[in-house]
Every structure is written in structure tokens, then in C-alpha cells.
Design a protein around this motif. Structure first.
Motif, PDB file in Angstrom:
ATOM      1  N   GLN A 366       0.841  -1.199   0.000  1.00 33.51           N
ATOM      2  CA  GLN A 366       0.000   0.000   0.000  1.00 33.51           C
ATOM      3  C   GLN A 366       0.877   1.250   0.000  1.00 33.51           C
ATOM      4  OE1 GLN A 366      -2.581   2.355  -0.580  1.00 33.51           O
ATOM      5  NE2 GLN A 366      -3.711   0.518   0.103  1.00 33.51           N
ATOM      6  N   ALA A 367       0.637   2.170  -0.940  1.00 31.58           N
ATOM      7  CA  ALA A 367       1.394   3.425  -1.006  1.00 31.58           C
ATOM      8  C   ALA A 367       0.845   4.470  -0.048  1.00 31.58           C
ATOM      9  CB  ALA A 367       1.380   3.978  -2.426  1.00 31.58           C
ATOM     10  N   TYR A 368      -0.394   4.318   0.392  1.00 36.60           N
ATOM     11  CA  TYR A 368      -1.044   5.210   1.350  1.00 36.60           C
ATOM     12  C   TYR A 368      -1.311   6.605   0.791  1.00 36.60           C
ATOM     13  CZ  TYR A 368      -0.223   1.614   4.858  1.00 36.60           C
ATOM     14  OH  TYR A 368      -0.225   0.429   5.562  1.00 36.60           O
ATOM     15  N   SER A 369      -1.087   6.834  -0.492  1.00 36.39           N
ATOM     16  CA  SER A 369      -1.436   8.093  -1.129  1.00 36.39           C
ATOM     17  C   SER A 369      -1.651   7.841  -2.611  1.00 36.39           C
ATOM     18  CB  SER A 369      -0.352   9.155  -0.920  1.00 36.39           C
ATOM     19  OG  SER A 369       0.832   8.796  -1.593  1.00 36.39           O
ATOM     20  N   ASN A 370      -2.262   8.812  -3.274  1.00 42.02           N
ATOM     21  CA  ASN A 370      -2.496   8.716  -4.709  1.00 42.02           C
ATOM     22  C   ASN A 370      -1.216   9.071  -5.453  1.00 42.02           C
ATOM     23  OD1 ASN A 370      -3.531   9.341  -7.455  1.00 42.02           O
ATOM     24  ND2 ASN A 370      -5.527   9.116  -6.457  1.00 42.02           N
ATOM     25  N   ASP A 371      -0.986   8.452  -6.617  1.00 43.85           N
ATOM     26  CA  ASP A 371       0.261   8.759  -7.321  1.00 43.85           C
ATOM     27  C   ASP A 371       0.208  10.062  -8.100  1.00 43.85           C
ATOM     28  OD1 ASP A 371      -1.299   7.952  -9.445  1.00 43.85           O
ATOM     29  OD2 ASP A 371      -0.112   6.173  -9.918  1.00 43.85           O
ATOM     30  N   ASP A 372      -0.857  10.870  -7.940  1.00 42.38           N
ATOM     31  CA  ASP A 372      -0.826  12.220  -8.494  1.00 42.38           C
ATOM     32  C   ASP A 372      -0.269  13.235  -7.497  1.00 42.38           C
ATOM     33  OD1 ASP A 372      -2.917  12.494  -6.711  1.00 42.38           O
ATOM     34  OD2 ASP A 372      -4.415  13.086  -8.196  1.00 42.38           O
ATOM     35  N   VAL A 373       0.121  12.773  -6.302  1.00 40.19           N
ATOM     36  CA  VAL A 373       0.806  13.630  -5.336  1.00 40.19           C
ATOM     37  C   VAL A 373       2.295  13.536  -5.644  1.00 40.19           C
ATOM     38  CG1 VAL A 373       1.195  14.154  -2.900  1.00 40.19           C
ATOM     39  CG2 VAL A 373      -0.981  13.165  -3.623  1.00 40.19           C
ATOM     40  N   THR A 374       2.774  14.456  -6.466  1.00 36.85           N
ATOM     41  CA  THR A 374       4.149  14.384  -6.959  1.00 36.85           C
ATOM     42  C   THR A 374       4.880  15.699  -6.704  1.00 36.85           C
ATOM     43  OG1 THR A 374       3.547  15.153  -9.170  1.00 36.85           O
ATOM     44  CG2 THR A 374       3.477  12.774  -8.774  1.00 36.85           C
ATOM     45  N   SER A 375       6.192  15.618  -6.734  1.00 41.22           N
ATOM     46  CA  SER A 375       7.036  16.811  -6.620  1.00 41.22           C
ATOM     47  C   SER A 375       8.016  16.836  -7.775  1.00 41.22           C
ATOM     48  CB  SER A 375       7.778  16.842  -5.285  1.00 41.22           C
ATOM     49  OG  SER A 375       8.647  15.738  -5.175  1.00 41.22           O
ATOM     50  N   TYR A 376       8.537  18.015  -8.048  1.00 39.75           N
ATOM     51  CA  TYR A 376       9.462  18.229  -9.158  1.00 39.75           C
ATOM     52  C   TYR A 376      10.839  18.533  -8.599  1.00 39.75           C
ATOM     53  CZ  TYR A 376      11.807  20.627 -13.027  1.00 39.75           C
ATOM     54  OH  TYR A 376      12.711  21.019 -13.979  1.00 39.75           O
ATOM     55  N   SER A 377      11.875  17.964  -9.214  1.00 39.97           N
ATOM     56  CA  SER A 377      13.245  18.220  -8.782  1.00 39.97           C
ATOM     57  C   SER A 377      14.133  18.480  -9.991  1.00 39.97           C
ATOM     58  CB  SER A 377      13.792  17.043  -7.970  1.00 39.97           C
ATOM     59  OG  SER A 377      13.884  15.881  -8.780  1.00 39.97           O
ATOM     60  N   ARG A 378      15.192  19.248  -9.734  1.00 42.06           N
ATOM     61  CA  ARG A 378      16.134  19.574 -10.812  1.00 42.06           C
ATOM     62  C   ARG A 378      17.522  19.769 -10.210  1.00 42.06           C
ATOM     63  NH1 ARG A 378      13.914  24.253 -12.654  1.00 42.06           N
ATOM     64  NH2 ARG A 378      15.295  25.565 -11.406  1.00 42.06           N
ATOM     65  N   SER A 379      18.530  19.143 -10.814  1.00 42.17           N
ATOM     66  CA  SER A 379      19.920  19.342 -10.419  1.00 42.17           C
ATOM     67  C   SER A 379      20.724  19.660 -11.669  1.00 42.17           C
ATOM     68  CB  SER A 379      20.488  18.091  -9.742  1.00 42.17           C
ATOM     69  OG  SER A 379      19.852  17.834  -8.517  1.00 42.17           O
ATOM     70  N   LEU A 380      21.382  20.819 -11.664  1.00 41.30           N
ATOM     71  CA  LEU A 380      22.180  21.263 -12.801  1.00 41.30           C
ATOM     72  C   LEU A 380      23.612  21.479 -12.332  1.00 41.30           C
ATOM     73  CD1 LEU A 380      19.700  23.908 -14.284  1.00 41.30           C
ATOM     74  CD2 LEU A 380      19.889  21.484 -14.868  1.00 41.30           C
ATOM     75  N   ASN A 381      24.526  20.705 -12.877  1.00 40.09           N
ATOM     76  CA  ASN A 381      25.937  20.803 -12.512  1.00 40.09           C
ATOM     77  C   ASN A 381      26.757  21.158 -13.746  1.00 40.09           C
ATOM     78  OD1 ASN A 381      25.368  19.974  -9.879  1.00 40.09           O
ATOM     79  ND2 ASN A 381      25.632  17.820 -10.388  1.00 40.09           N
ATOM     80  N   TYR A 382      27.623  22.152 -13.582  1.00 37.22           N
ATOM     81  CA  TYR A 382      28.484  22.592 -14.677  1.00 37.22           C
ATOM     82  C   TYR A 382      29.941  22.552 -14.210  1.00 37.22           C
ATOM     83  CZ  TYR A 382      23.988  24.380 -16.239  1.00 37.22           C
ATOM     84  OH  TYR A 382      22.667  24.492 -16.587  1.00 37.22           O
ATOM     85  N   PHE A 383      30.824  22.079 -15.111  1.00 38.79           N
ATOM     86  CA  PHE A 383      32.220  21.890 -14.744  1.00 38.79           C
ATOM     87  C   PHE A 383      33.127  22.404 -15.856  1.00 38.79           C
ATOM     88  CE2 PHE A 383      29.587  18.586 -12.990  1.00 38.79           C
ATOM     89  CZ  PHE A 383      29.950  18.542 -11.650  1.00 38.79           C
ATOM     90  N   ALA A 384      34.271  22.937 -15.450  1.00 33.93           N
ATOM     91  CA  ALA A 384      35.304  23.337 -16.403  1.00 33.93           C
ATOM     92  C   ALA A 384      36.658  22.992 -15.795  1.00 33.93           C
ATOM     93  CB  ALA A 384      35.219  24.827 -16.709  1.00 33.93           C
ATOM     94  N   GLN A 385      37.544  22.473 -16.634  1.00 32.83           N
ATOM     95  CA  GLN A 385      38.860  22.073 -16.152  1.00 32.83           C
ATOM     96  C   GLN A 385      39.917  22.471 -17.165  1.00 32.83           C
ATOM     97  OE1 GLN A 385      39.934  17.969 -14.396  1.00 32.83           O
ATOM     98  NE2 GLN A 385      40.635  17.840 -16.506  1.00 32.83           N
ATOM     99  N   ALA A 386      40.998  23.034 -16.667  1.00 34.51           N
ATOM    100  CA  ALA A 386      42.152  23.360 -17.507  1.00 34.51           C
ATOM    101  C   ALA A 386      43.367  22.638 -16.948  1.00 34.51           C
ATOM    102  CB  ALA A 386      42.395  24.859 -17.535  1.00 34.51           C
ATOM    103  N   LYS A 387      44.077  21.930 -17.811  1.00 31.08           N
ATOM    104  CA  LYS A 387      45.311  21.255 -17.412  1.00 31.08           C
ATOM    105  C   LYS A 387      46.475  21.851 -18.189  1.00 31.08           C
ATOM    106  CE  LYS A 387      44.437  16.699 -15.493  1.00 31.08           C
ATOM    107  NZ  LYS A 387      44.742  15.257 -15.608  1.00 31.08           N
ATOM    108  N   TYR A 388      47.520  22.166 -17.458  1.00 33.13           N
ATOM    109  CA  TYR A 388      48.695  22.761 -18.088  1.00 33.13           C
ATOM    110  C   TYR A 388      49.938  22.010 -17.633  1.00 33.13           C
ATOM    111  CZ  TYR A 388      52.192  26.105 -19.622  1.00 33.13           C
ATOM    112  OH  TYR A 388      53.273  26.692 -20.228  1.00 33.13           O
ATOM    113  N   LYS A 389      50.734  21.594 -18.595  1.00 32.42           N
ATOM    114  CA  LYS A 389      51.973  20.886 -18.301  1.00 32.42           C
ATOM    115  C   LYS A 389      53.078  21.904 -18.116  1.00 32.42           C
ATOM    116  CE  LYS A 389      55.027  17.307 -20.175  1.00 32.42           C
ATOM    117  NZ  LYS A 389      55.266  16.403 -21.321  1.00 32.42           N
ATOM    118  N   ILE A 390      53.453  22.158 -16.866  1.00 30.05           N
ATOM    119  CA  ILE A 390      54.472  23.143 -16.557  1.00 30.05           C
ATOM    120  C   ILE A 390      55.840  22.659 -17.027  1.00 30.05           C
ATOM    121  CG2 ILE A 390      55.566  24.441 -14.685  1.00 30.05           C
ATOM    122  CD1 ILE A 390      52.951  24.056 -13.091  1.00 30.05           C
TER     123      ILE A 390
END
Length: 817
Positions: A366-390
Motif C-alpha cells: 500500500q502506497a497510502y497516497s495517490n500517485d498524483d501527489v508528486t514533486s518536481y526536482s532539478r539538479s544542474l551541474n556545470y564543470f570546467a577544467q584546464a590542465k597545463y603541463k608546466i
């Protein structure tokens, strides 16, 4: 110590028997060794730096230096020197190793970009495809496992694919000593899955060694491998991303220089429908682009519930010149779903007269609730990397990471209550025998909640000799900022019977939730800045003795906490922490057996609390120190790999209640967590690969209030955990690419409530059985897997009871170009 549970006892006995055969006679009976040297270059004749290379069917190999050269020792015999990885043409070079002699192979050319080879550890065709020798993230220095004085487990992409695992959360079942406590909720800031590791709660917050927050279940479509790094690790990773038990680091897929495409489709029980794509294409001679994406829909084993997620992960590599390269990538996760049922205690287990989840009257389906009880989520990750051979000896790595999470919507949960409290509720059922016949229905909504995190990190790596002593070091500068605007709303929706087939549980629906008054918000609004510098050096004192030392200085600034209207609710404060780290490795058998010991530190900056004089108190830094020792092995030409370790973690400055008060607190508590872990990755016969793990953890409050003094914390999970997976791939002379695997997990009883006043309440022990069969060919792959084959009813949780998924079958197919 308690008597071992039967399943754990059998696994532990098998491990002991296995190691009984590893006596000195067997160890030193290995063949006399010779030396293999050479050089690896790209198709453009550029030196291939930091590439793993090895002898086929063995564990012998190394990684290339910055000039592409390599050298390693191996037993006498005839072999094939192999580099093999997705997007890289399979390279085989015959080599004959002679005892006491050095053989130099011609330059090896691989059809791959320098960016790919430096960013991803190219894995040679090992004796066991579920091992990964080298990590660049665990020590922020490229180190072989036998050279690293810290315990960690690697879960490879090969294992994830074979078991048809789709999330990082599921993949962690293959690591000893870690256990899921909570399923991901999707809430901004804290909505990712919760796990316990060495007695302390942790989440998967690290990506390629820096911040990569995801506040939902993390799709594995972009994962190359997962590293579970054991013990307090603040010296190199800080306090924001780690727990006192360790951390979870996911290593992502990177672009490469040739075209590649894999499209997959999966269907399964509970309306599972999943589509994936992995596209890689060169964009000129120095630029490569890769896109990994997944759509995933799944219903629930219960009568209501659903989850729909999208994952999109583009990446772009650019080689500006021979010294400078860039990598830009992103992870975008979107989800909408209904909450999985969580049961909390409103009335104590003592009042309810229960001590075990099997005594509750929860309807598992039993879920004990209706499946129209929903929430929205969002995760946005941005990355940048620079490598330099000294230079040939020094490199610079600059990393920028931006993580942003958002959530909005309800998250239902339920309180277990006594019948007396429920009397007079809107639902007027006849009195039933016993207690615990009702639940109180609630939800904790998030109202456009946000959490943003920025990390900027600079690492200078060196690999040089002082006299005859080799030094591999990293010097780093790290800045982390967190900006939280999390808003929670608590609502109650009345009482309901816990198990009545005639009751309409579906009336807990979207219409009811939308009609609820917003009520008073509970904000988590704050900003923090953390400025850090760290240094770590790994020193080869002799060819068998390796020492490591590290130190972090961390300046934490809390800018204060605020109400929704902008008024200040908590004053700003600052703290400075020092985090040392020491390690020692001795190899009685060079490149085969390591005895290791470490001293590691972790710390956390806690929140202001109300002290005994009813005034806000600026907290001290919580500090954890670990002492660990054990043995790591890569024996019998890499056919037996394993780690055995014992650890003890002592935590100080724990905040606890003042005796007789639930409001006033004091920060003088202590806690101890100690235990034993064993991991075996073996190939006893050709085509058979085995992964097995066992852990025992003993955690307790050593200085606390009388209510919990000397007791196990309710966040420590099950004391005994075990995992095993056995894979067999048919010899190529029969049906090439056909394989089968079987495995499972065991967890002992888990005390989720453990105090004098409330009583003790346990989640029962459980044993799960999983299996898979697959056909993996160059152009396509077919797979069928079954999870929880015995249809076991079992629960996870800490302070909660969370029903878990029943038996599921999964069928997948993919096409590769």
C-alpha cells in the motif's frame, strides 16, 4: 562481540579459508621477474601521459609517465602487452619477459586523443575485469592501490553494465561496509540517497574529486566508475562534501577522438521503460564531443507511485597545444515522482509495544497516497577544467564546479501512533485489538527551494626525485561557497487506519494537497564560504617502503541564517580547522602485497545551538580521528586482489542535550566507531570473476546523555554487512560474449530507535538474491536480470521504516557503432 549471523559467518569463513592458502611459501613461489619498458604515444605521436598498461590476463602493469614512458616488473614468461578501452583501437604487443633481464618494446601507438588518455585511466585487459588499479582522485595523485595507505573500493563500469544497474545508489550494493538508509526524495539540498559508512551517514556529493551535488537518485548513464573512499577524508576533500565515515566519488565518462554510438532500450517489471544514448564524435583534430543521456520511467511495486527522470550529460574536450588542454562538461538531472512511503515514530516503540518491524501492521503493498501527489526536482551541474603541463615533472589543474538544485512540491510521510491518540479522528473505525492500528498522514513540502554550490580548485602536481627518493605530491587551493534558500512547509492530513482494505487511501491526492493552506514556512536560508589550502606528499623511502603525509588548513565563514522576510535568525561566525593525515606502506612482496597503516582526520562545522544559559552558543568544530591498519594484495598474477582492514574512529565535540532538557544543549559528547572490513576480487579459474565483501561495525556513544549512553547510534545501520557476486563468461571458443552472474547482499538487524526512554526498535535482517544473463557482442548487447529473486519483504531506514522494492525482472538491448 555478538555471534555472527549464519550468512555472514559462511562468507567470512570463506574469506579466511582463501587467505589461509596465502602463506609465505605460496607467495614467494611466484616466478622470478624481469622488467618491461617502452613508450605509449597517440596517433599524432604525442606522449600519452597517465595511461594504464599491462600484461593480458594478469595484474601486472603500470601507468605511463608524462613523457609516455613506462617500466614495470613481471614474472618470466610469454605475454601480450595490451591497452583496451571504448573508443580506442585494441592494441596487442607480444612480449617475452626473461628473469633478471630488461625487455624494451617498440613504441605503442593508440588511436585516441591525449585528452581522453589523460582524463580516463585506460584499463589494460586485466585478470579480473572488475578491478581498477589506479586512481587519480582518492589521493589527488595518480597512485596504484598498493601504494595508497587509505582503504577504498572501486565499482567499475563493467560491473555496473553486467548487473544492469541504472543508478549510483544501486551500484553501491557492490561495496563492503556501506548500506542504504534512505531512498532519494528529490528535495533541494538534501534530497539525494542517504547511506551509512563506518557508522556515519554520508551522501554521494563528489564528482571527479570536486563538488557535484545531485539531490535525487543519481543516474549511472554517465558513470565510468564509483570510488567509495573509507574513513574521514577532510585533508584532501574538506568538510562540506565528506562525512566521518568517508565519501562517495563518481568518475564520469570523457570524450575520445573517434566516432562511437550506443543506443539502448530497457523494459521491466513495474512498467520500467528506459532509453539511453552514448554518442561521441570528433569535431576537428583537437576537439571531441560526447553526450550521454537517459530517460527513465518506473512505477512502483505498491499500488500507487511513479518516477520519471531525465539525465543529460554533454562533455567537450579541447587540446589547445602540447601543454594545455580543456574539458567542459555538464550534468542535468530532471525528475518528477511520488514519494516512497516513510514511516516515522510519533508514539515511541515502548508506547506502541513493538520492538521489530515485523510486528507492525503496515500493508507492504500500500502506497497510502495517490500517485498524483508528486514533486518536481532539478539538479544542474556545470564543470570546467584546464590542465597545463608546466614541465616534465610538474602539472597544473584548475577546476571550476557549479551545482544548483531545485525542488517544489509535496513529500508525503506517515507517523506511527497509539490508538489513544487517534481516537476522535475523522475516520471512525471500531476499536481494534492491540496498538498501532492508525497512522497520521503528513507531508513536508518544499516551496521553490534552492541550493547552489560553487567550488574553485587549483592543484599543482609533481613527480620528481630528491636524490634517490621519489616524491609525488599535490599542493592545492580550494574555495567553496554554498547559498541556500530552502523553504519547507509541514502539513497534516488527518488519521487513517494502517491496514484496512475498505479505506480509500487514494483520497490523499493532489486535490487535497492543493487545497491545503500553505501554513508557516520553515526556512534554511544561509550562505557559507570556505577557504582552504592543502598539501600531500607520497615518498618512496625505499623500493618497498612508502610514506605519505598531508595537511589541510580550512577557514569556514558562516554569513548567518535568515527568515523568509530577510530578518536575521542566527549570527555570523567563523572557524579555522587543521586536518592532518599520515600513511605508511610496506611491501614485503613488491607490487604484490602491501601492509598499510594510516592516521586520518575529519571535521565538521556545526550550527549555532542554545546553551545551558538559554543563550546562542557558537559551536566548536566536531573532530574525528581514525587509526587504521591492514593488508592489500594483488597476488598470483592479479588473480587474487583484496583488502583486509581494522579501523577505529573517535569523534569529539558531539552536541548533546543537557540532562533533563530537550532544548538546552552542551558540546562535550564523544562517540566511537570501530570495525573490520574485508574485500576479495578473485579469478580462481579462467572466465570466473568473484567479488565478495564483509564488514562488522561497532559504534556507540562513549559520552552522552543517560538516555543513549553506551548505546549504538540509530544512524549507524546494521552491524554486519556482506555482499557477493560471481560472474562466469563462457570461453570464446563456445558462444563469444555469453555470460551469467549471480550474487546477493546480507544485512543484520538495524536498530533505528535505540534509547532508554523510547525503547529499542529493529529493522529485521535480510538476504537478497540477484542474477543476470547477457550476450555482449561487438555490435550489440542483450541482457536479462532479476533483482530480489526471492521476493523478500525488507526495510531500510534510520529512525524510519521504508519498504523496499519486491522482485523485478529487467530486459535490455543495445546497439553499438
Amino acid at each position: 562481540m555478538k555471534r555472527l549471523q549464519p550468512y555472514t559467518f559462511y562468507l567470512f569463513t570463506a574469506i579466511l579459508v582463501l587467505f589461509t592458502f596465502i602463506n609465505p611459501t605460496h607467495l614467494y613461489a611466484q616466478k622470478a621477474k624481469g622488467t618491461v619498458t617502452g613508450k605509449v604515444v597517440t596517433a599524432k605521436n604525442e606522449p600519452a601521459d597517465n595511461v594504464s598498461i599491462g600484461l593480458e590476463g594478469t595484474g601486472y602493469g603500470t601507468i605511463t609517465k608524462s613523457n609516455g614512458e613506462f617500466s614495470f616488473r613481471a614474472p618470466a614468461g610469454s605475454y601480450k602487452l595490451v591497452i583496451s578501452y571504448v573508443g580506442v583501437d585494441h592494441v596487442e604487443v607480444p612480449v617475452v619477459v626473461k628473469a633478471g633481464e630488461t625487455v624494451t618494446v617498440p613504441a605503442i601507438t593508440v588511436n585516441a586523443s591525449l585528452s581522453q588518455l589523460t582524463e580516463v585511466n585506460v584499463i589494460a585487459n586485466r585478470a579480473n575485469r572488475f578491478t581498477s588499479k589506479v586512481s587519480t582522485d582518492v589521493g589527488k595523485i595518480p597512485l596504484d592501490n598498493l601504494e595508497n595507505a587509505q582503504s577504498y573500493t572501486t565499482i567499475t563500469n563493467e560491473l555496473i553494465k553486467e548487473q544492469q544497474i541504472f543508478t549510483v545508489d544501486e551500484a553501491l550494493r557492490n561495496s563492503p561496509g556501506i548500506q542504504k538508509l534512505w531512498d532519494a526524495t528529490g528535495r533541494a539540498g538534501d534530497g539525494g540517497g542517504y547511506f551509512t559508512l563506518r557508522g556515519f551517514v554520508t551522501q554521494a556529493l563528489v564528482r571527479n574529486g570536486v563538488a557535484g551535488l545531485v539531490t535525487n537518485s543519481i543516474d549511472a548513464v554517465n558513470v565510468e566508475k564509483i570510488e567509495v573512499i573509507k574513513g574521514p577524508s577532510a585533508t584532501l576533500f574538506g568538510s562540506t562534501l565528506t562525512s566521518f565515515g568517508g565519501l562517495i566519488n563518481r568518475v564520469t565518462k570523457k570524450p575520445y577522438e573517434t566516432f562511437g554510438l550506443e543506443i539502448g532500450e530497457t523494459v521491466g517489471s513495474y512498467n520500467l521503460n528506459r532509453t539511453t544514448v552514448d554518442l561521441n564524435t570528433p569535431l576537428g583534430s583537437k576537439v571531441a564531443f560526447r553526450l550521454n543521456a537517459a530517460y527513465n520511467y518506473e512505477g512502483s511495486f505498491q499500488n500507487n507511485g511513479m518516477s520519471r527522470t531525465y539525465a543529460v550529460a554533454p562533455s567537450l574536450s579541447i587540446k589547445a597545444n602540447d601543454r594545455l588542454s580543456f574539458l567542459f562538461d555538464a550534468e542535468m538531472f530532471y525528475g518528477r515522482g511520488s514519494a516512497k512511503p516513510f514511516f516515522f515514530f510519533y508514539s515511541t516503540p515502548k508506547d506502541l509495544g513493538v520492538t521489530n518491524a515485523n510486528q507492525l501492521k503496515i500493508d507492504y503493498n500500500q502506497a497510502y497516497s495517490n500517485d498524483d501527489v508528486t514533486s518536481y526536482s532539478r539538479s544542474l551541474n556545470y564543470f570546467a577544467q584546464a590542465k597545463y603541463k608546466i614541465s616534465d615533472k610538474f602539472t597544473s589543474q584548475t577546476v571550476f564546479s557549479s551545482s544548483n538544485s531545485f525542488s517544489n512540491g509535496p513529500s508525503p510521510y506517515y507517523y506511527l501512533i497509539t490508538d489513544e491518540i487517534a481516537m476522535g479522528a475523522p475516520y471512525n473505525a471500531p476499536d481494534l485489538p492491540g496498538q498501532g492500528n492508525y497512522i497520521l498522514r503528513n507531508d513536508q513540502s518544499t516551496a521553490n527551494s534552492k541550493l547552489g554550490a560553487i567550488e574553485i580548485q587549483e592543484n599543482i602536481n609533481g613527480d620528481f626525485n630528491i636524490g634517490s627518493v621519489r616524491n609525488r605530491f599535490v599542493f592545492g587551493l580550494d574555495f567553496q561557497r554554498q547559498n541556500s534558500h530552502q523553504i519547507y512547509l509541514d502539513h497534516q492530513y488527518g488519521y487513517a487506519p494502517i491496514n484496512d482494505p475498505n479505506f480509500d487511501y487514494g483520497n490523499f491526492n493532489k486535490q487535497l494537497v492543493d487545497a491545503m493552506d500553505p501554513g508557516t514556512p520553515f526556512p534554511y536560508i544561509y550562505k557559507t564560504n570556505t577557504y582552504s589550502t592543502y598539501l600531500s606528499d607520497v615518498v618512496n623511502l625505499t623500493d618497498r617502503l612508502i610514506a605519505s603525509v598531508g595537511l589541510r588548513v580550512d577557514r569556514f565563514e558562516n554569513k548567518g541564517t535568515y527568515n523568509v522576510d530577510g530578518t536575521q535568525s542566527g549570527k555570523p561566525y567563523s572557524q579555522t580547522a587543521f586536518s592532518p593525515k599520515f600513511g605508511l606502506i610496506y611491501q614485503p612482496i613488491k607490487e604484490a602485497l602491501s601492509l598499510f597503516a594510516n592516521f586520518q582526520n575529519g571535521f565538521q562545522n556545526t550550527q549555532v545551538f542554545i546553551g545551558e544559559n538559554n543563550q546562542p552558543v557558537t559551536p566548536k568544530i566536531q573532530n574525528a580521528t581514525q587509526i587504521e591498519g591492514g593488508v592489500k594484495a594483488e597476488l598470483f598474477n592479479g588473480k587474487l586482489n583484496g583488502t583486509l582492514s581494522y579501523y577505529r574512529i573517535n569523534l569529539t565535540n558531539v552536541i548533546r542535550n543537557v540532562p533533563g532538557s530537550n532544548v538546552f544543549k552542551v558540546q562535550d559528547g564523544t562517540q566511537q566507531s570501530k570495525g573490520f572490513e574485508a574485500e576479495i576480487i578473485a579469478t580462481p579459474v579462467s572466465a570466473v570473476n568473484i567479488i565478495a565483501g564483509f564488514s562488522y561495525n561497532d559504534s556507540k556513544y562513549t559520552k552522552a546523555g543517560a538516555n543513549v549512553q553506551g548505546l549504538r547510534p540509530n544512524t549507524a545501520g546494521s552491524p554486519y554487512l556482506a555482499n557477493v557476486y560471481i560472474s562466469y563468461r563462457l570461453p570464446q571458443s563456445l558462444i563469444k560474449g555469453l555470460g551469467v552472474g549471480v550474487g546477493g547482499n546480507y544485512a543484520s538487524n538495524n536498530k533505528i530507535i535505540n534509547s532508554v526512554s523510547e525503547g529499542t526498535f529493529e529493522l529485521p535482517s535480510y538476504t537478497l538474491l540477484n542474477a543476470s544473463v547477457y550476450l555482449d557482442r561487438p555490435k550489440y548487447r542483450l541482457g536479462l536480470s532479476g533483482n530480489n529473486l526471492t521476493d523478500k519483504h525488507y526495510y531500510t531506514g534510520y529512525t524510519t521504516i521504508n519498504p523496499q522494492r519486491l522482485r523485478q525482472f529487467v530486459l535490455s538491448a543495445s546497439y553499438k557503432l
